[in-house]
Design a protein around this motif. Structure first.
Motif, PDB file in Angstrom:
ATOM      1  N   LEU A 445       0.834  -1.199   0.000  1.00  0.00           N
ATOM      2  CA  LEU A 445       0.000   0.000   0.000  1.00  0.00           C
ATOM      3  C   LEU A 445       0.871   1.253   0.000  1.00  0.00           C
ATOM      4  CD1 LEU A 445      -2.763   1.424   0.351  1.00  0.00           C
ATOM      5  CD2 LEU A 445      -2.486   1.138   2.819  1.00  0.00           C
ATOM      6  N   VAL A 446       0.585   2.159  -0.930  1.00  0.00           N
ATOM      7  CA  VAL A 446       1.211   3.485  -0.960  1.00  0.00           C
ATOM      8  C   VAL A 446       0.111   4.502  -0.740  1.00  0.00           C
ATOM      9  CG1 VAL A 446       2.523   5.157  -2.298  1.00  0.00           C
ATOM     10  CG2 VAL A 446       3.018   2.720  -2.535  1.00  0.00           C
ATOM     11  N   GLN A 447       0.210   5.262   0.358  1.00  0.00           N
ATOM     12  CA  GLN A 447      -0.853   6.201   0.710  1.00  0.00           C
ATOM     13  C   GLN A 447      -0.535   7.610   0.257  1.00  0.00           C
ATOM     14  OE1 GLN A 447      -0.799   4.988   4.971  1.00  0.00           O
ATOM     15  NE2 GLN A 447      -2.964   4.532   4.683  1.00  0.00           N
ATOM     16  N   ASP A 459      17.349   2.800   5.662  1.00  0.00           N
ATOM     17  CA  ASP A 459      16.488   2.123   6.639  1.00  0.00           C
ATOM     18  C   ASP A 459      15.012   2.387   6.366  1.00  0.00           C
ATOM     19  OD1 ASP A 459      18.519   0.890   8.031  1.00  0.00           O
ATOM     20  OD2 ASP A 459      18.827   2.578   9.398  1.00  0.00           O
ATOM     21  N   ASN A 460      14.688   3.579   5.869  1.00  0.00           N
ATOM     22  CA  ASN A 460      13.291   3.891   5.575  1.00  0.00           C
ATOM     23  C   ASN A 460      12.784   3.105   4.380  1.00  0.00           C
ATOM     24  OD1 ASN A 460      11.560   6.120   6.973  1.00  0.00           O
ATOM     25  ND2 ASN A 460      13.696   6.771   7.231  1.00  0.00           N
ATOM     26  N   VAL A 461      13.651   2.847   3.422  1.00  0.00           N
ATOM     27  CA  VAL A 461      13.226   2.076   2.248  1.00  0.00           C
ATOM     28  C   VAL A 461      13.040   0.616   2.612  1.00  0.00           C
ATOM     29  CG1 VAL A 461      13.905   1.291  -0.058  1.00  0.00           C
ATOM     30  CG2 VAL A 461      14.277   3.673   0.600  1.00  0.00           C
ATOM     31  N   ARG A 462      13.973   0.053   3.355  1.00  0.00           N
ATOM     32  CA  ARG A 462      13.880  -1.373   3.695  1.00  0.00           C
ATOM     33  C   ARG A 462      13.188  -1.618   5.029  1.00  0.00           C
ATOM     34  NH1 ARG A 462      20.356  -2.548   4.571  1.00  0.00           N
ATOM     35  NH2 ARG A 462      20.653  -1.350   6.502  1.00  0.00           N
ATOM     36  N   MET A 463      12.646  -0.544   5.628  1.00  0.00           N
ATOM     37  CA  MET A 463      11.869  -0.645   6.869  1.00  0.00           C
ATOM     38  C   MET A 463      12.652  -1.396   7.954  1.00  0.00           C
ATOM     39  SD  MET A 463       9.066   1.003   6.489  1.00  0.00           S
ATOM     40  CE  MET A 463       7.926   0.391   7.710  1.00  0.00           C
ATOM     41  N   PHE A 464      13.954  -1.049   8.061  1.00  0.00           N
ATOM     42  CA  PHE A 464      14.843  -1.574   9.106  1.00  0.00           C
ATOM     43  C   PHE A 464      15.006  -3.099   9.028  1.00  0.00           C
ATOM     44  CE2 PHE A 464      12.794   2.309  10.548  1.00  0.00           C
ATOM     45  CZ  PHE A 464      13.886   3.094  10.911  1.00  0.00           C
ATOM     46  N   ASP A 465      14.718  -3.668   7.854  1.00  0.00           N
ATOM     47  CA  ASP A 465      14.895  -5.105   7.647  1.00  0.00           C
ATOM     48  C   ASP A 465      16.308  -5.345   7.107  1.00  0.00           C
ATOM     49  OD1 ASP A 465      14.836  -7.772   7.009  1.00  0.00           O
ATOM     50  OD2 ASP A 465      12.952  -7.688   5.886  1.00  0.00           O
ATOM     51  N   GLU A 466      17.198  -5.853   7.990  1.00  0.00           N
ATOM     52  CA  GLU A 466      18.599  -6.024   7.624  1.00  0.00           C
ATOM     53  C   GLU A 466      18.797  -7.097   6.553  1.00  0.00           C
ATOM     54  OE1 GLU A 466      20.996  -4.136   8.610  1.00  0.00           O
ATOM     55  OE2 GLU A 466      19.903  -2.981  10.112  1.00  0.00           O
ATOM     56  N   ARG A 516      10.178   1.746  -1.456  1.00  0.00           N
ATOM     57  CA  ARG A 516       9.887   0.786  -0.376  1.00  0.00           C
ATOM     58  C   ARG A 516       9.020  -0.359  -0.897  1.00  0.00           C
ATOM     59  NH1 ARG A 516       6.938   3.697   4.382  1.00  0.00           N
ATOM     60  NH2 ARG A 516       9.017   4.537   4.798  1.00  0.00           N
ATOM     61  N   ILE A 517       8.029  -0.015  -1.714  1.00  0.00           N
ATOM     62  CA  ILE A 517       7.147  -1.039  -2.281  1.00  0.00           C
ATOM     63  C   ILE A 517       7.931  -1.960  -3.221  1.00  0.00           C
ATOM     64  CG2 ILE A 517       5.232  -1.394  -3.876  1.00  0.00           C
ATOM     65  CD1 ILE A 517       4.330  -0.712  -1.090  1.00  0.00           C
ATOM     66  N   ILE A 518       8.809  -1.365  -4.031  1.00  0.00           N
ATOM     67  CA  ILE A 518       9.590  -2.157  -4.981  1.00  0.00           C
ATOM     68  C   ILE A 518      10.448  -3.180  -4.246  1.00  0.00           C
ATOM     69  CG2 ILE A 518      11.346  -2.054  -6.788  1.00  0.00           C
ATOM     70  CD1 ILE A 518       8.633  -0.792  -7.508  1.00  0.00           C
ATOM     71  N   VAL A 519      11.046  -2.759  -3.131  1.00  0.00           N
ATOM     72  CA  VAL A 519      11.930  -3.634  -2.358  1.00  0.00           C
ATOM     73  C   VAL A 519      11.183  -4.847  -1.813  1.00  0.00           C
ATOM     74  CG1 VAL A 519      13.129  -3.763  -0.140  1.00  0.00           C
ATOM     75  CG2 VAL A 519      13.721  -1.968  -1.751  1.00  0.00           C
ATOM     76  N   PHE A 520       9.957  -4.640  -1.359  1.00  0.00           N
ATOM     77  CA  PHE A 520       9.231  -5.736  -0.736  1.00  0.00           C
ATOM     78  C   PHE A 520       8.436  -6.589  -1.726  1.00  0.00           C
ATOM     79  CE2 PHE A 520      10.178  -3.135   2.939  1.00  0.00           C
ATOM     80  CZ  PHE A 520      10.438  -4.082   3.916  1.00  0.00           C
TER      81      PHE A 520
END
Length: 608
Positions: A445-447, A459-466, A516-520
């Protein structure tokens, strides 16, 4: 939530908190639940008790030593220097013992209190994070912040102030009375006459102090809320030149708080001075009665000295315990409010299903809304028996006026809420049968207002997922066209963003959320007014990225700008919770219905 609504809710909470009649029966159950957090520290509390006991005895034996030195040595005419030296050494030892055990007691109790409060605060935050969106519709963010910060701090004060006062001052009072009876029963009985007087004064002042305390807290809360409202709406204040008016209103609130604060201070001073006067009168009474007894050879001078010392010490713990009433009341209300949050259950929960969970890697992206109905409030329908079926990989545009139910439709797909009737299915599986963690990996979801956290851009793009590498983040940013923007920043991808990404434009924040969406890599992509705040150049970048991202991915775009969905495979037009039209851009224009009206309105002229 609008500032005016927030302040209204916040002030309503403040007015309700002091009495909270609807929650009084919960006090006992709340403190009973609190006992579960105390049990793991039971031996530490035993240590606090014994440290307190030794510290009190060390303090109270000092006047008794002076009594021995006076009566058995000085008044007896003995020149026992060795005996006096031993008494001085013991006196010094008692002073050191009192200091040491008081230090250990305070640190031990602080450790217990901080550990319990830290655990409660951690569980409270985790419990709030598990709540459904409907819970946040009912609760204001200000109230929840108060629960996590102020209420837990009030609980901390209960352990470090109230509990300590009950331990230390309560035992001190008991031992002082015991020591006075050991010295002289008659004088002790005279002193006990003071207890009813002290009780009457304490009860009288308690209600008055509570009223002044609550008045000061309420006025402070209103002043803080007024400041918060003005800061959040500072652009409107300045545009409409409201500085003088707002300053005038602030001065009024500040003046009311000033008066309430002075009243609270005067009450505390009056209460303390009343006890001082009563203490001095008691000393005078003991001196007169005891002095006559000493002159009549019926009482030793050392006993009188010790009695006067104990009388001085007698009023201090009473004063301290009485002043802790407001803290105790605040802690009681805080505990009840915290446990009210703990008792709330999320409306949306994972349920056990006999069917295997949907595997994100195998999702094709078919979405079915099977005659769904939904409402936020009972009797106020938002969506009425809506039937919609989306093919895998299809790009769907959803348009409609405000309140048509567009965002509600997306909230049901993301399962922020559950449908009242019907089903929402992904690849034939009811979303209620899919664990929420897996569902949110499938649906991205992109709001309209992307949320960025305090931290680096990476970190904001990968939502702190190392587990997501830096190279993947950079590739995603290049993919959506954000790389050029990020490279212009002083520290590039390591640039530290403040809360909500202040310092970046709305378009730049949106570009990062796209990366962020592209990464996930979700199989279903939802854009909820994602380009509403973008300029035409940035919107074109988003459109280019969207064109590539939507390949082999089911995409739903909610838009007010019809230009963002004109190339969609299908456009859904909603009105009052129903689908009134659907088709391609050209098909809908030819029909001359709702969509054509929206299009003409967006163009500012009549389409031909």
């Amino acid at each position: 939530m609008r500032p005016a609504q927030a302040i209204h809710n916040w002030q309503a909470d403040q007015k309700a908190d002091p009495n909270m009649p609807e929650q009084k029966p919960q006090y006992v159950s709340a403190f009973r639940a609190l006992s579960g957090y105390i049990k793991p520290h039971i031996w530490a509390f035993v240590g606090v008790f014994f440290c307190t006991l030794i510290a009190i005895l060390s303090d109270l034996l000092q006047p008794f030593l002076m009594k021995i030195a006076i009566d058995d040595n000085l008044m007896a005419g003995k020149n026992d220097y060795r005996g006096l030296l031993i008494i001085c050494a013991v006196y010094l030892g008692l002073s050191v013992s009192s200091f040491a055990f008081t230090y250990v007691q305070n640190n031990l109790l602080q450790h217990i209190g901080q550990s319990i409060v830290s655990r409660i605060r951690k569980q409270l935050f985790g419990h709030i994070m598990k709540q459904s969106m409907r819970y946040f519709d009912r609760m204001s963010s200000g109230s929840l912040i108060t629960h996590v910060s102020s209420d837990t701090e009030a609980l901390n004060q209960f352990f470090n102030q109230v509990l300590l006062s009950l331990f230390r001052d309560g035992l001190t009072l008991i031992f002082i009375i015991v020591m006075m009876f050991q010295l002289d029963t008659t004088l002790a009985l005279y002193c006990l006459i003071l207890l009813p007087i002290i009780a009457i004064i304490a009860i009288a002042f308690r209600s008055f102090m509570r009223a002044t305390y609550q008045l000061a807290r309420t006025r402070l809360s209103r002043m803080v809320a007024f400041v918060a409202e003005n800061l959040s709406g500072m652009n409107l204040v300045q545009v409409f030149h409201q500085q003088k008016e707002q300053q005038k209103q602030f001065n009024e609130r500040n003046g009311l708080y000033f008066k309430a604060n002075l009243r609270e201070i005067r009450t505390n001073v009056l209460f303390g001075r009343t006890f001082d006067i009563l203490s001095n009168l008691s000393i005078a009474l003991v001196t007169w009665i005891g002095g006559n007894a000493v002159l009549g050879q019926n009482l030793e001078f050392g006993v009188l000295y010790a009695f006067i010392t104990y009388i001085r010490q007698f009023f201090q713990p009473i004063n301290t315990i009485t002043q802790q009433w407001n803290t105790l009341q605040s802690a009681t209300v805080a505990v009840t409010r915290i446990w009210t949050v703990f008792e709330s259950k999320p409306d949306v929960t994972d349920r056990e299903s006999g069917r295997p969970a949907l595997t994100p890697e195998k999702v094709k992206g078919r979405i079915d809304f099977d005659r769904i109905s939904f409402s936020y409030e009972e009797g106020v329908p938002i969506i009425r028996e809506l039937d919609l079926h989306i093919r895998p990989g299809e790009l769907i545009g959803v348009v409609g006026t405000t309140g048509a139910g567009k965002s509600s439709l997306i909230s049901l797909l993301c399962r922020f809420y559950d449908v009242l009737d019907g089903r929402v299915r992904i690849d034939g599986t009811d979303v209620r049968d899919i664990p929420q963690a897996e569902l949110h990996r499938v649906v991205g979801l992109v709001q309209q207002e992307p949320y960025l956290y305090s931290g680096s851009i990476v970190d904001n793009v990968r939502m702190f997922d190392e587990s997501i590498s830096r190279e993947e983040v950079i590739e995603a940013c290049k993919f959506v066209g954000a790389d050029a923007i990020i490279q212009r920043l002083k520290q590039g991808y390591d640039t530290h963003l403040s809360e909500r990404g202040s310092g970046l434009s709305a378009g730049e924040r949106q570009m990062i959320s796209f990366a962020r969406i592209i990464v996930f890599k979700p199989k279903v992509l939802i854009l909820d007014e994602a380009s509403a705040n973008l300029d035409s150049q940035t919107e074109q970048l988003i459109q280019n990225a969207l064109h590539v991202v939507s390949r082999n991915r089911t995409t739903i775009v909610i838009a007010h700008r019809l230009s963002t969905i004109m190339q969609a495979d299908r456009i859904i037009v909603m009105s009052r919770g129903e689908i009134v039209e659907q088709g391609s851009h050209h098909q809908l224009l030819e029909r001359g219905g709702h969509y054509r009206e929206l299009y003409e309105h967006s163009q500012g002229h009549v389409a031909v």
